[in-house]
Design an enzyme around this catalytic site. Structure first.
Site, PDB file in Angstrom:
ATOM      1  N   ASP A 178      29.255 -54.095  20.911  1.00  4.63           N
ATOM      2  CA  ASP A 178      29.512 -55.482  20.538  1.00  4.63           C
ATOM      3  C   ASP A 178      29.223 -56.352  21.750  1.00  4.63           C
ATOM      4  O   ASP A 178      29.343 -55.900  22.904  1.00  4.63           O
ATOM      5  CB  ASP A 178      30.958 -55.664  20.072  1.00  4.63           C
TER       6      ASP A 178
ATOM      7  N   GLU B 125      29.749 -60.415  23.491  1.00  5.82           N
ATOM      8  CA  GLU B 125      30.304 -61.771  23.474  1.00  5.82           C
ATOM      9  C   GLU B 125      29.276 -62.663  24.149  1.00  5.82           C
ATOM     10  O   GLU B 125      28.665 -62.270  25.162  1.00  5.82           O
ATOM     11  CB  GLU B 125      31.645 -61.825  24.204  1.00  5.82           C
TER      12      GLU B 125
ATOM     13  N   HIS C 197      38.236 -60.120  19.372  1.00  8.63           N
ATOM     14  CA  HIS C 197      37.234 -61.032  19.926  1.00  8.63           C
ATOM     15  C   HIS C 197      36.992 -60.772  21.410  1.00  8.63           C
ATOM     16  O   HIS C 197      36.576 -61.670  22.134  1.00  8.63           O
ATOM     17  CB  HIS C 197      37.611 -62.498  19.689  1.00  8.63           C
TER      18      HIS C 197
ATOM     19  N   ASP D 285      36.527 -55.121  19.881  1.00 10.66           N
ATOM     20  CA  ASP D 285      35.782 -55.103  18.622  1.00 10.66           C
ATOM     21  C   ASP D 285      34.914 -53.850  18.513  1.00 10.66           C
ATOM     22  O   ASP D 285      34.720 -53.322  17.406  1.00 10.66           O
ATOM     23  CB  ASP D 285      34.903 -56.348  18.519  1.00 10.66           C
TER      24      ASP D 285
END
Length: 667
Positions: free
Chosen positions: A479, A481, A621, A626
Site C-alpha cells: 500500500d 500513502e 490509513h 492497510d
C-alpha cells in the site's frame, strides 16, 4: 453458455425473454385476428391494441423482475456469499437472514447450517489445538536451539530458495530486502561455490556435507560455509534441499593470510642471510629456519575452509567451465581424494588455462605426475610453448571472479600451501604444476533422523505460472500513502508491504519506508495519513525507495486494494530507476466483487468487516496498517476463491476481466 453468468443476470435474461416472447405472441394473435376480420378500417385499432399490450407486458414483466431481483435473486446471492465466507474464511458471526424473509425457510435453514458448521469447526479446532500446542512446543524448542547456534543457518530448497533462516544469518548477511522466505540464495551470496558443491554432493549421493568458501553479494565479504544435503522422508521435489551454515571469516582469513605472507618473507630473508653468517651462528640459524619452515608447512592449510573431494570431480568441474569458453581439456586422474577448496582450485586452473590459451595453447591435459604418501602433484599440460614466469605471475595476480575481488590465484597458493611452477609434462608437453594434500577416509556416523514441517520444501510450481494454485504462490501485499490522488502530479510519501507465503501472512517480513516526495505534503493529505513534511525530511527519495521495494517484491505476485491507483505511482518511475514492475498484479477489490457480488460495498473497511478482520484505528490509513489488513483479507479469500472454482492465477485473472469496469468506477 449461461453457467458462467451470475444468478441475477440469468434471472434478468429469463424475464427479458419472457417479456419478448409474450409480446411476440400478443402481436401474433392480433395480426391473426386482423387478417381473419379482413376490414381495412380496423387496422389502426389493432395497432393501438398491440402497442398497449406490448407496453403492458413489458411494464408488468419489469415490475415483477424488479420485485424478484430485490426479494429473491439479490438475497440468494448475498446468502450464498455469507455462507461461503463462514465456510472458508473463519467468520463466526451468525448470518443475518432478515433480507431473505421472502425465501421462506431458506434463510433460517442457511443460518442453522452455518451455525452447526461453526460448532463443528470449533469442536474440531479444540482437538486440533491440543495437537498444535504440542507441535508448537517442539517448534519453540527448535527456534530456541537455532537462535543459540553461533553460525548463520539457511535451509534451502532444491531450486536454491530460502525456507528458514535464523537471527545470526540476518546479522551475517545484513538487514537486506533480499533476505526472506522463498527468496533466491543468489540474491544474498555469490552462487558459484554453492552450485558447484551442491551438484558434486548430489552426483556422489553424499550426506556428510562439504566445507566451502563463498562471498556475500553486498560488500563481497568472505564466508566459511558448510553445505549438507537434506534427504527428507516423503519429499515430493525432484532433488533434496540443503542446509548452509555460515560464519563470517573475512577478518580472520585476512589476518591468517597476512601472517602466512610475513612468515614466508621472514623465512626467505633468513635463508638469504645464511651464507654471510659465521659457521656456528649459521648452523644454529639454519636449524631454526628449517624447523620453523617445517612447522609452518604443517599449518599452512589448517586455517582455510577445505573440503574432501575426488580428483575426478575437480577435473569434471574444470572441463565443464572450459567447455563453455570453447577450450578443450583431457582429464587423466586417478581415483583419489584431495583436501582442497574445490571452487578456488577450479577457478585457479581455469585462470591458468585461459591465460595460456591467450599465448597460443589450443588444448590441455590434466594429470597427476607424482603421488606421495601425503600429497600429489597436479600437472596442467599443453603442447604450446612454455609461458614465462612473468606471464604466470600476472595470471596469478588476477582476481578469481568478480565476487572474489580481493582473492587472487596467488591467494589460492598461500591458502593451500603450494606454489605453481613451470615444468616438463609427458610426451614433450610444457606443464604448470602444483601440489595438493591427499585426504584419507574417515569414519562417518549414520545420518540422524530429520524432523521437519516445512511445506515449502514439498511444493513445486507448474512451468506455466497461470496454472499455479493461489495457495502456492508468493505474494507481496503493498500500500502507498501519497501527497494527493493524481498519479501524474502527486508523489509517494510512504510505501509498505508484507509477504504472504504458502497461504500465510508473514508480518515479520515487511517493508515499511517513509519517502521524501520532493514536494510539500498538503495539509488535507496529512489529515488522512498523518504524515508530515518533518517526518519525511531526510527520508530516501522516491527513486531509491522504489528500487529497494523492487528488490523486496522481485519474483512475487503484487497485490493491492484498488491496485491501478498504487501501480500508477510505481510505473510512472520505472524509466528513472531502470526497473520494471512486470510481475502479475492482483486486486482485492476484484476479489471482493467476485466473491460478494458487484452490488456489495468494496472498500477496505467493508471487506475487513465481512471477514471479521480488525485494523487498529491508529494503523488505519497508514501504509503498513492497510497493507497488513489487506494481506489478512487476501489470505482469507484464497480458500474462498478455490471454493468458487477459481483456484489458479490464470482463472482468477480471467474472472477479473468480467469485473474490470468496477475499477473504473472507483477511480
Amino acid at each position: 453458455m449461461f453457467t458462467n453468468l451470475s444468478l441475477r443476470l440469468r434471472i434478468f435474461l429469463f424475464f427479458a425473454f419472457l417479456a419478448g416472447s409474450t409480446s411476440l405472441l400478443a402481436i401474433g394473435g392480433l395480426t391473426l385476428g386482423y387478417v381473419r376480420l379482413g376490414e381495412d378500417h380496423a387496422l389502426s385499432a389493432f395497432v393501438i391494441a398491440g402497442v398497449i399490450a406490448v407496453l403492458a407486458i413489458v411494464a408488468l414483466t419489469t415490475w415483477i423482475w424488479v420485485l424478484f431481483d430485490e426479494n429473491v435473486a439479490r438475497p440468494v446471492e448475498r446468502l450464498a456469499a455469507d455462507m461461503r465466507a463462514r465456510a472458508h474464511a473463519d467468520v463466526d458471526e451468525d448470518i443475518d437472514h432478515a433480507p431473505a424473509k421472502y425465501l421462506g425457510d431458506l434463510g433460517t435453514a442457511a443460518a442453522a447450517v452455518t451455525h452447526n458448521l461453526t460448532e463443528t469447526r470449533n469442536a474440531m479446532a479444540m482437538a486440533v489445538g491440543r495437537e498444535t500446542a504440542r507441535l508448537s512446543l517442539e517448534k519453540s524448542r527448535l527456534e530456541t536451539l537455532l537462535a543459540e547456534v553461533p553460525d548463520g543457518v539457511l535451509f534451502c530448497t532444491p531450486d536454491h530458495s530460502v525456507v528458514l533462516y535464523n537471527a545470526r544469518a540476518v546479522e551475517i548477511l545484513g538487514h537486506t530486502e533480499a533476505l526472506g522466505l522463498n527468496r533466491p540464495v543468489r540474491h544474498l551470496l555469490m552462487p558459484g561455490p554453492i552450485l558447484q558443491a551442491y551438484s558434486r554432493l548430489l552426483e556422489a549421493g553424499q550426506t556428510e556435507g562439504a566445507d566451502i568458501l563463498c562471498a556475500t553479494r553486498r560488500g563481497a565479504r568472505l564466508l566459511e560455509a558448510r553445505i549438507r544435503l537434506l534427504y527428507l522422508e516423503g519429499q515430493e521435489t525432484k532433488g533434496p534441499g540443503y542446509v548452509l551454515s555460515l560464519r563470517d571469516v573475512s577478518k580472520d582469513l585476512k589476518v591468517h593470510a597476512e601472517r602466512a605472507t610475513l612468515l614466508n618473507r621472514l623465512i626467505a630473508a633468513a635463508e638469504d642471510a645464511l651464507p654471510a653468517l659465521p659457521e656456528p651462528r649459521k648452523a644454529a640459524l639454519a636449524e631454526t629456519v628449517a624447523d620453523v619452515a617445517a612447522r609452518k608447512s604443517a599449518t599452512d592449510t589448517a586455517w582455510w575452509p577445505m573440503e574432501v573431494l575426488p580428483l575426478g570431480d575437480l577435473g569434471a568441474a574444470l572441463r565443464a567451465r572450459l567447455a563453455r569458453k570453447d577450450v578443450a581439456l583431457s582429464v587423466d586422474l586417478p581415483d583419489r581424494r584431495v583436501r582442497a577448496d574445490g571452487y578456488a582450485v577450479t577457478r585457479l586452473m581455469e585462470r591458468l588455462c585461459l591465460g595460456w590459451s591467450g599465448h597460443g595453447a589450443k588444448g590441455f591435459v590434466l594429470r597427476v605426475t607424482q603421488m606421495g604418501d601425503e600429497a600429489l602433484t597436479l600437472s596442467l599440460e599443453s603442447a604450446a610453448p612454455m609461458p614465462g614466469r612473468a606471464d604466470l605471475d600476472a595470471w596469478l595476480a588476477v582476481p578469481l571472479s568478480p565476487g572474489f575481488a580481493s582473492f587472487t590465484g596467488g591467494d589460492v597458493e598461500t591458502t593451500h600451501g603450494t606454489r605453481v611452477t613451470l615444468g616438463d609434462g609427458a610426451e614433450g608437453r610444457a606443464a604448470l604444476q602444483f601440489s595438493l594434500p591427499l585426504a584419507f577416509p574417515r569414519q562417518t556416523l549414520p545420518a540422524r533422523a530429520m524432523q521437519y514441517d516445512f511445506d515449502l520444501l514439498h511444493a513445486e510450481l507448474p512451468a506455466a505460472l497461470s496454472d499455479a494454485p493461489l495457495s502456492k504462490l508468493n505474494f507481496v501485499i503493498f500500500d502507498t500513502e501519497t501527497t494527493g490522488l493524481n498519479p501524474q502530479v502527486d508523489e509517494i510519501c510512504q510505501i509498505a508491504a508484507v509477504r504472504v507465503v504458502n497461504g500465510r501472512v508473514r508480518p515479520q517480513e515487511r517493508f515499511d519506508m517513509l519517502v521524501d516526495p520532493g514536494r510539500k505534503i498538503p495539509a488535507a493529505s496529512t489529515a488522512v495519513h498523518h504524515i508530515t513534511n518533518e517526518m519525511v525530511e531526510g527520508a530516501p527519495s522516491v527513486q531509491e525507495a522504489l528500487a529497494r521495494f523492487h528488490r523486496f517484491a522481485d519474483n512475487n505476485v503484487l497485490v493491492a486494494h484498488n491496485a491501478p491507483f498504487d501501480m500508477a505511482f510505481l510505473q510512472r518511475r520505472e524509466a528513472e530507476i531502470g526497473l520494471r514492475f512486470d510481475q502479475p498484479i492482483l486486486d482485492t477489490v476484484l476479489f471482493s466483487a467476485i466473491l460478494f457480488g458487484q452490488s456489495a460495498e468494496h472498500t477496505l473497511d467493508a471487506l475487513c468487516d465481512r471477514l471479521a478482520i480488525t485494523i487498529p484505528e491508529e494503523d488505519r490509513h497508514t501504509a503498513i496498517g492497510d497493507a497488513i489488513g489487506t494481506a489478512a483479507a487476501f489470505a482469507k479469500m484464497i480458500p474462498m476463491m478455490e471454493a468458487a472454482e477459481l483456484p489458479s492465477l490464470g482463472a482468477t485473472i480471467k474472472a477479473f476481466d468480467r469485473h474490470a469496469r468496477l475499477i473504473g468506477h472507483l477511480n
